[in-house]
Write an enzyme that holds these catalytic residues in place. Structure first.
Site, mmCIF file in Angstrom:
data_model
loop_
_atom_site.group_PDB
_atom_site.id
_atom_site.type_symbol
_atom_site.label_atom_id
_atom_site.label_comp_id
_atom_site.label_asym_id
_atom_site.label_seq_id
_atom_site.Cartn_x
_atom_site.Cartn_y
_atom_site.Cartn_z
ATOM 1 N N VAL A 136 -20.395 -24.101 -16.837
ATOM 2 C CA VAL A 136 -21.352 -23.334 -17.638
ATOM 3 C C VAL A 136 -20.641 -22.215 -18.386
ATOM 4 O O VAL A 136 -20.934 -21.950 -19.565
ATOM 5 C CB VAL A 136 -22.473 -22.767 -16.740
ATOM 6 C CG1 VAL A 136 -23.286 -21.712 -17.484
ATOM 7 C CG2 VAL A 136 -23.389 -23.892 -16.270
ATOM 8 N N GLU A 137 -19.692 -21.561 -17.728
ATOM 9 C CA GLU A 137 -19.028 -20.419 -18.344
ATOM 10 C C GLU A 137 -18.132 -20.799 -19.516
ATOM 11 O O GLU A 137 -18.224 -20.197 -20.591
ATOM 12 C CB GLU A 137 -18.200 -19.661 -17.297
ATOM 13 C CG GLU A 137 -19.031 -18.882 -16.290
ATOM 14 C CD GLU A 137 -19.768 -17.714 -16.926
ATOM 15 O OE1 GLU A 137 -19.371 -17.271 -18.021
ATOM 16 O OE2 GLU A 137 -20.753 -17.250 -16.322
ATOM 17 N N THR A 138 -17.260 -21.780 -19.331
ATOM 18 C CA THR A 138 -16.235 -22.033 -20.366
ATOM 19 C C THR A 138 -15.939 -23.506 -20.623
ATOM 20 O O THR A 138 -14.950 -23.817 -21.283
ATOM 21 C CB THR A 138 -14.905 -21.346 -19.977
ATOM 22 O OG1 THR A 138 -14.438 -21.901 -18.736
ATOM 23 C CG2 THR A 138 -15.080 -19.841 -19.827
#
Length: 352
Positions: A136-138
């Site tokens: 989700v982050e990167t």
């Protein structure tokens, strides 16, 4: 640490086409090069204070902050969505759970299976949750941000939008993150003007803020250095370390399915604590929630988590302490659900 909402919020602004107010006059001058931070009294006073508090070289701190550039669009991105903007879990979910991200998650899990298994054994955090966070982050390091961290943190420390409802609190937060960044960078031989990250100053595959790097990041592979940009093992161990520090409970699911007995439902009562677990399984059921199986035997507290779907009926889950822990990474129930569901989708894609 607040994991902010850089990705989700910027997407929301694009989707909503929100009208963005003009920058403050001081910020406009910095953007035009009329008042660089090196000549800003507030920035240089902050530099002196940090140098004194942290026992750092005063000239180095002044030069580092003075070399920062204002990012004109960043203050606008910190403003909340306009009032009346409907949240939509299905739209939010579609931005993070897609075939590209799932396939990348499978590759990440397969390449780092040993580190994920060790992190789960040592910290109790399931591999799928760690995989969900990094995805989700990167997208597993594909998009770690292209903003100079010093620029992002200086912009939000000295030109935070005063129209924000919590401007003073948020500006103080970013000043503390800038101080943490300077303290960490002063102990390395690296150029503090080089690190890149999000527009909020988050760095690496897991998008840790500087204070979280200082508190929770670990050298998980034992090579003598912590690298959250290029070393998946350190990333995995650091995410697990973060969750354990915030109270992750091994073996406890983050959510359970929930339905309602409309005849005795006290939804307002169940929703009142928001996502903070506040009800035993018995009191949850007494309020009109319907649980089944393992959920009925849950020994801890539960929260009723509401996920709005625009004009359609909301979705609901019963959140445990571990759901709440995920929201300590990013204070959003929508974010936490995306992490959970991406991890599940990646695990399911690996099973064949």
């Amino acid at each position: 640490m607040r994991r902010l909402l850089p990705t989700a919020f910027s997407l929301a602004l694009v989707l909503l086409g929100a009208a963005l107010p003009a920058l403050p006059a001081s910020a406009q001058k910095v953007a035009r090069g009329e008042t660089p931070y090196a000549t800003r009294e507030d920035a240089m006073q902050f530099a002196d204070d940090v140098a004194a508090r942290r026992n750092l070289d005063r000239a180095w701190v002044r030069a580092t902050i003075g070399g920062a550039r204002l990012l004109p669009n960043v203050p606008r991105l910190m403003l909340p969505a306009p009032r009346g903007t409907a949240k939509n879990w299905r739209v939010y979910r579609s931005r993070f759970i897609d075939p590209v991200r799932i396939a990348a998650g499978v590759r990440f899990w397969q390449a780092n299976a040993a580190a994920l298994a060790r992190a789960e054994a040592e910290y109790g955090v399931p591999a799928e949750i760690i995989v969900g966070i990094v995805g989700v982050e990167t997208i597993y390091g594909r998009n770690m941000g292209n903003f100079r961290v010093i620029d992002a943190l200086a912009t939000l420390s000295f030109d935070f939008p005063q129209g924000h409802p919590r401007a003073a609190e948020r500006q103080a937060f970013f000043r503390s993150e800038l101080e943490s960044f300077l303290s960490t960078e002063s102990r390395t031989a690296e150029n503090p003007m080089v690190p890149l990250g999000s527009y909020a100053g988050a760095m690496g595959m897991p998008q840790f803020m500087p204070s979280s790097i200082a508190k929770y990041a670990i050298d998980f592979d034992g090579d003598g250095r912590i690298d959250l940009v290029n070393n998946p093992s350190d990333v995995i161990g650091s995410v697990a370390s973060y969750f354990k520090a915030f109270g992750w409970q091994p073996g406890v699911p983050p959510i359970y399915p929930v339905a309602f007995d409309e005849a005795r439902l006290k939804k307002d009562v169940l929703l009142a604590p928001d996502i903070l677990p506040s009800f035993s399984a018995d009191s949850f059921v007494a309020g009109g929630a319907v649980l089944e199986g393992e959920a009925l035997r849950h020994a801890g507290l539960l929260a009723l988590v509401e996920l709005q779907n625009g004009a359609d009926a909301p979705s609901y889950v019963a959140g445990t302490q571990n759901f709440y822990v995920i929201t300590r990474y990013n204070w959003s129930s929508y974010y936490a659900m995306s992490v959970i569901e991406l991890g599940r989708e990646v695990r399911a894609a690996m099973e064949p």
